[in-house]
Design a protein around this motif. Sequence first.
Motif, PDB file in Angstrom:
ATOM      1  N   LEU A  19       0.818  -1.220   0.000  1.00  0.00           N
ATOM      2  CA  LEU A  19       0.000   0.000   0.000  1.00  0.00           C
ATOM      3  C   LEU A  19       0.845   1.261   0.000  1.00  0.00           C
ATOM      4  O   LEU A  19       0.518   2.227  -0.683  1.00  0.00           O
ATOM      5  N   PHE A  20       1.922   1.281   0.769  1.00  0.00           N
ATOM      6  CA  PHE A  20       2.783   2.463   0.770  1.00  0.00           C
ATOM      7  C   PHE A  20       3.456   2.647  -0.584  1.00  0.00           C
ATOM      8  O   PHE A  20       3.682   3.780  -1.013  1.00  0.00           O
ATOM      9  N   SER A  21       3.733   1.561  -1.274  1.00  0.00           N
ATOM     10  CA  SER A  21       4.291   1.664  -2.630  1.00  0.00           C
ATOM     11  C   SER A  21       3.272   2.259  -3.592  1.00  0.00           C
ATOM     12  O   SER A  21       3.623   3.039  -4.470  1.00  0.00           O
ATOM     13  N   GLU A  22       2.017   1.875  -3.411  1.00  0.00           N
ATOM     14  CA  GLU A  22       0.944   2.361  -4.293  1.00  0.00           C
ATOM     15  C   GLU A  22       0.511   3.786  -3.965  1.00  0.00           C
ATOM     16  O   GLU A  22       0.301   4.589  -4.859  1.00  0.00           O
ATOM     17  N   ARG A  23       0.315   4.068  -2.671  1.00  0.00           N
ATOM     18  CA  ARG A  23      -0.317   5.324  -2.261  1.00  0.00           C
ATOM     19  C   ARG A  23       0.579   6.275  -1.487  1.00  0.00           C
ATOM     20  O   ARG A  23       0.157   7.386  -1.161  1.00  0.00           O
ATOM     21  N   GLY A  24       1.749   5.827  -1.119  1.00  0.00           N
ATOM     22  CA  GLY A  24       2.603   6.675  -0.293  1.00  0.00           C
ATOM     23  C   GLY A  24       1.985   6.904   1.068  1.00  0.00           C
ATOM     24  O   GLY A  24       1.359   6.013   1.631  1.00  0.00           O
ATOM     25  N   THR A  25       2.112   8.112   1.568  1.00  0.00           N
ATOM     26  CA  THR A  25       1.609   8.414   2.908  1.00  0.00           C
ATOM     27  C   THR A  25       0.092   8.502   2.975  1.00  0.00           C
ATOM     28  O   THR A  25      -0.461   8.690   4.060  1.00  0.00           O
ATOM     29  N   GLU A  26      -0.583   8.357   1.846  1.00  0.00           N
ATOM     30  CA  GLU A  26      -2.048   8.365   1.836  1.00  0.00           C
ATOM     31  C   GLU A  26      -2.630   7.024   2.279  1.00  0.00           C
ATOM     32  O   GLU A  26      -3.833   6.910   2.484  1.00  0.00           O
ATOM     33  N   ALA A  27      -1.801   6.000   2.429  1.00  0.00           N
ATOM     34  CA  ALA A  27      -2.270   4.688   2.885  1.00  0.00           C
ATOM     35  C   ALA A  27      -2.708   4.804   4.342  1.00  0.00           C
ATOM     36  O   ALA A  27      -2.002   5.370   5.172  1.00  0.00           O
ATOM     37  N   ILE A  32      -4.700  -0.996   5.364  1.00  0.00           N
ATOM     38  CA  ILE A  32      -3.698  -2.050   5.535  1.00  0.00           C
ATOM     39  C   ILE A  32      -4.342  -3.268   6.190  1.00  0.00           C
ATOM     40  O   ILE A  32      -4.192  -4.393   5.711  1.00  0.00           O
ATOM     41  N   ALA A  33      -5.048  -3.052   7.279  1.00  0.00           N
ATOM     42  CA  ALA A  33      -5.703  -4.160   7.981  1.00  0.00           C
ATOM     43  C   ALA A  33      -6.707  -4.859   7.075  1.00  0.00           C
ATOM     44  O   ALA A  33      -6.747  -6.096   7.010  1.00  0.00           O
ATOM     45  N   ARG A  34      -7.508  -4.085   6.358  1.00  0.00           N
ATOM     46  CA  ARG A  34      -8.529  -4.660   5.479  1.00  0.00           C
ATOM     47  C   ARG A  34      -7.884  -5.524   4.403  1.00  0.00           C
ATOM     48  O   ARG A  34      -8.336  -6.644   4.147  1.00  0.00           O
ATOM     49  N   ARG A  35      -6.846  -5.028   3.760  1.00  0.00           N
ATOM     50  CA  ARG A  35      -6.183  -5.788   2.703  1.00  0.00           C
ATOM     51  C   ARG A  35      -5.499  -7.030   3.236  1.00  0.00           C
ATOM     52  O   ARG A  35      -5.380  -8.028   2.525  1.00  0.00           O
ATOM     53  N   ALA A  36      -5.089  -6.991   4.486  1.00  0.00           N
ATOM     54  CA  ALA A  36      -4.461  -8.159   5.103  1.00  0.00           C
ATOM     55  C   ALA A  36      -5.512  -9.166   5.580  1.00  0.00           C
ATOM     56  O   ALA A  36      -5.175 -10.267   5.985  1.00  0.00           O
ATOM     57  N   GLY A  37      -6.787  -8.752   5.531  1.00  0.00           N
ATOM     58  CA  GLY A  37      -7.862  -9.636   5.991  1.00  0.00           C
ATOM     59  C   GLY A  37      -7.949  -9.730   7.494  1.00  0.00           C
ATOM     60  O   GLY A  37      -8.414 -10.729   8.040  1.00  0.00           O
ATOM     61  N   LEU A  38      -7.518  -8.654   8.163  1.00  0.00           N
ATOM     62  CA  LEU A  38      -7.517  -8.629   9.622  1.00  0.00           C
ATOM     63  C   LEU A  38      -8.290  -7.412  10.136  1.00  0.00           C
ATOM     64  O   LEU A  38      -8.494  -6.459   9.403  1.00  0.00           O
ATOM     65  N   ALA A  39      -8.680  -7.462  11.383  1.00  0.00           N
ATOM     66  CA  ALA A  39      -9.370  -6.336  11.998  1.00  0.00           C
ATOM     67  C   ALA A  39      -8.348  -5.278  12.408  1.00  0.00           C
ATOM     68  O   ALA A  39      -7.178  -5.574  12.643  1.00  0.00           O
TER      69      ALA A  39
END
Length: 43
Positions: A19-27, A32-39
């Motif tokens: 995500l940081f590679s894609e969005r930089g500091t906008e991540a 991050i939690a959602r994409r990892a499948g975690l709460a």
Amino acid sequence: MRADARRNRERLLAEAAALFSERGTEASLEDIARRAGLAIGTL
């Protein structure tokens, strides 16, 4: 460290890097939690 905690950590770090590679500091932590499948509490 417990095996499940280790897996969660690895997943979170991988998704954070992506995500940081894609969005930089906008991540966001929520993204991050959602994409990892975690709460967010796990993060």
